[in-house]
Design a protein around this motif. Structure first.
Motif, PDB file in Angstrom:
ATOM      1  N   PRO A   1     -22.666  24.221  58.619  1.00 55.65           N
ATOM      2  CA  PRO A   1     -22.201  22.953  59.191  1.00 55.65           C
ATOM      3  C   PRO A   1     -22.797  22.726  60.581  1.00 55.65           C
ATOM      4  O   PRO A   1     -22.991  23.664  61.351  1.00 55.65           O
ATOM      5  N   SER A   2     -23.073  21.474  60.880  1.00 57.33           N
ATOM      6  CA  SER A   2     -23.598  21.145  62.206  1.00 57.33           C
ATOM      7  C   SER A   2     -22.458  21.145  63.216  1.00 57.33           C
ATOM      8  O   SER A   2     -21.299  20.915  62.858  1.00 57.33           O
ATOM      9  N   PRO A   3     -22.747  21.386  64.480  1.00 56.10           N
ATOM     10  CA  PRO A   3     -21.700  21.352  65.507  1.00 56.10           C
ATOM     11  C   PRO A   3     -21.020  19.986  65.601  1.00 56.10           C
ATOM     12  O   PRO A   3     -19.829  19.898  65.855  1.00 56.10           O
ATOM     13  N   GLU A   4     -21.771  18.915  65.366  1.00 53.00           N
ATOM     14  CA  GLU A   4     -21.200  17.571  65.411  1.00 53.00           C
ATOM     15  C   GLU A   4     -20.193  17.365  64.277  1.00 53.00           C
ATOM     16  O   GLU A   4     -19.132  16.782  64.468  1.00 53.00           O
ATOM     17  N   ALA A   5     -20.538  17.858  63.068  1.00 55.43           N
ATOM     18  CA  ALA A   5     -19.630  17.723  61.921  1.00 55.43           C
ATOM     19  C   ALA A   5     -18.361  18.526  62.152  1.00 55.43           C
ATOM     20  O   ALA A   5     -17.264  18.076  61.812  1.00 55.43           O
ATOM     21  N   LEU A   6     -18.480  19.709  62.728  1.00 57.56           N
ATOM     22  CA  LEU A   6     -17.301  20.522  63.025  1.00 57.56           C
ATOM     23  C   LEU A   6     -16.427  19.863  64.086  1.00 57.56           C
ATOM     24  O   LEU A   6     -15.195  19.910  64.001  1.00 57.56           O
ATOM     25  N   ALA A   7     -17.047  19.214  65.064  1.00 56.16           N
ATOM     26  CA  ALA A   7     -16.286  18.584  66.143  1.00 56.16           C
ATOM     27  C   ALA A   7     -15.484  17.387  65.648  1.00 56.16           C
ATOM     28  O   ALA A   7     -14.364  17.156  66.115  1.00 56.16           O
ATOM     29  N   ARG A   8     -16.018  16.627  64.707  1.00 54.94           N
ATOM     30  CA  ARG A   8     -15.304  15.432  64.248  1.00 54.94           C
ATOM     31  C   ARG A   8     -14.412  15.695  63.032  1.00 54.94           C
ATOM     32  O   ARG A   8     -13.669  14.812  62.606  1.00 54.94           O
ATOM     33  N   SER A   9     -14.444  16.890  62.469  1.00 52.64           N
ATOM     34  CA  SER A   9     -13.651  17.215  61.285  1.00 52.64           C
ATOM     35  C   SER A   9     -12.167  17.288  61.624  1.00 52.64           C
ATOM     36  O   SER A   9     -11.775  17.707  62.712  1.00 52.64           O
ATOM     37  N   VAL A  10     -11.339  16.880  60.664  1.00 50.92           N
ATOM     38  CA  VAL A  10      -9.882  16.871  60.829  1.00 50.92           C
ATOM     39  C   VAL A  10      -9.238  17.569  59.630  1.00 50.92           C
ATOM     40  O   VAL A  10      -9.767  17.513  58.516  1.00 50.92           O
ATOM     41  N   PRO A  11      -8.102  18.219  59.837  1.00 47.17           N
ATOM     42  CA  PRO A  11      -7.407  18.849  58.705  1.00 47.17           C
ATOM     43  C   PRO A  11      -6.673  17.808  57.857  1.00 47.17           C
ATOM     44  O   PRO A  11      -6.039  16.905  58.389  1.00 47.17           O
ATOM     45  N   GLU A  12      -6.783  17.928  56.559  1.00 50.50           N
ATOM     46  CA  GLU A  12      -6.116  17.025  55.611  1.00 50.50           C
ATOM     47  C   GLU A  12      -5.263  17.856  54.658  1.00 50.50           C
ATOM     48  O   GLU A  12      -5.723  18.880  54.159  1.00 50.50           O
ATOM     49  N   PRO A  13      -4.022  17.432  54.352  1.00 51.71           N
ATOM     50  CA  PRO A  13      -3.164  18.208  53.449  1.00 51.71           C
ATOM     51  C   PRO A  13      -3.554  18.031  51.984  1.00 51.71           C
ATOM     52  O   PRO A  13      -4.116  17.010  51.593  1.00 51.71           O
ATOM     53  N   VAL A  14      -3.262  19.068  51.188  1.00 52.65           N
ATOM     54  CA  VAL A  14      -3.488  19.031  49.736  1.00 52.65           C
ATOM     55  C   VAL A  14      -2.155  19.348  49.071  1.00 52.65           C
ATOM     56  O   VAL A  14      -1.500  20.328  49.426  1.00 52.65           O
ATOM     57  N   CYS A  15      -1.750  18.528  48.094  1.00 54.33           N
ATOM     58  CA  CYS A  15      -0.436  18.698  47.461  1.00 54.33           C
ATOM     59  C   CYS A  15      -0.420  19.913  46.523  1.00 54.33           C
ATOM     60  O   CYS A  15      -1.473  20.359  46.052  1.00 54.33           O
ATOM     61  N   PRO A  16       0.766  20.450  46.241  1.00 60.40           N
ATOM     62  CA  PRO A  16       0.878  21.616  45.354  1.00 60.40           C
ATOM     63  C   PRO A  16       0.363  21.351  43.937  1.00 60.40           C
ATOM     64  O   PRO A  16      -0.169  22.260  43.297  1.00 60.40           O
ATOM     65  N   ASP A  17       0.494  20.128  43.434  1.00 59.25           N
ATOM     66  CA  ASP A  17      -0.018  19.814  42.094  1.00 59.25           C
ATOM     67  C   ASP A  17      -1.535  19.958  42.033  1.00 59.25           C
ATOM     68  O   ASP A  17      -2.082  20.501  41.069  1.00 59.25           O
ATOM     69  N   CYS A  18      -2.231  19.491  43.052  1.00 62.65           N
ATOM     70  CA  CYS A  18      -3.691  19.609  43.073  1.00 62.65           C
ATOM     71  C   CYS A  18      -4.117  21.061  43.226  1.00 62.65           C
ATOM     72  O   CYS A  18      -5.111  21.483  42.640  1.00 62.65           O
ATOM     73  N   LEU A  19      -3.364  21.841  44.001  1.00 60.82           N
ATOM     74  CA  LEU A  19      -3.670  23.261  44.125  1.00 60.82           C
ATOM     75  C   LEU A  19      -3.501  23.978  42.795  1.00 60.82           C
ATOM     76  O   LEU A  19      -4.320  24.823  42.430  1.00 60.82           O
TER      77      LEU A  19
END
Length: 93
Positions: free
Chosen positions: A50-68
């Protein structure tokens, strides 16, 4: 860590359904909002550095238990060998 036990309503990154979760118990994926993919993945699904720019703008997103659960089932099916039956050519009897 009082914030870990507060129930939050959020949208699953995978299926886009709304579901309740607590920050301490939900699986999060880091997503680059510019591409909509994890910063270490390409459009074809291959892994890359990953590029440093992509890591800097990345955000955590939740995943539901059904998809897991669906992802685990898919992984199990893909890791088990496919049952192939022996094919016999019909011959003169």
């Amino acid at each position: 860590m009082e914030d870990d036990h507060i129930t939050t309503i959020g949208t699953c990154f995978a299926c886009k359904r709304t579901f309740p979760y607590t920050a301490a118990n939900v699986t999060m994926m880091t997503i680059d909002p510019e591409t909509g993919l994890p910063p270490d993945r390409t459009v074809l699904g291959t892994q890359r550095e990953p590029s440093p720019e992509a890591l800097a703008r990345s955000v955590p997103e939740p995943v539901c238990p059904d998809c897991l659960a669906r992802a685990r089932e898919f992984k199990e099916r893909m890791s088990s060998p496919a049952p192939f039956e022996t094919w016999r050519r019909p011959g003169p009897n």
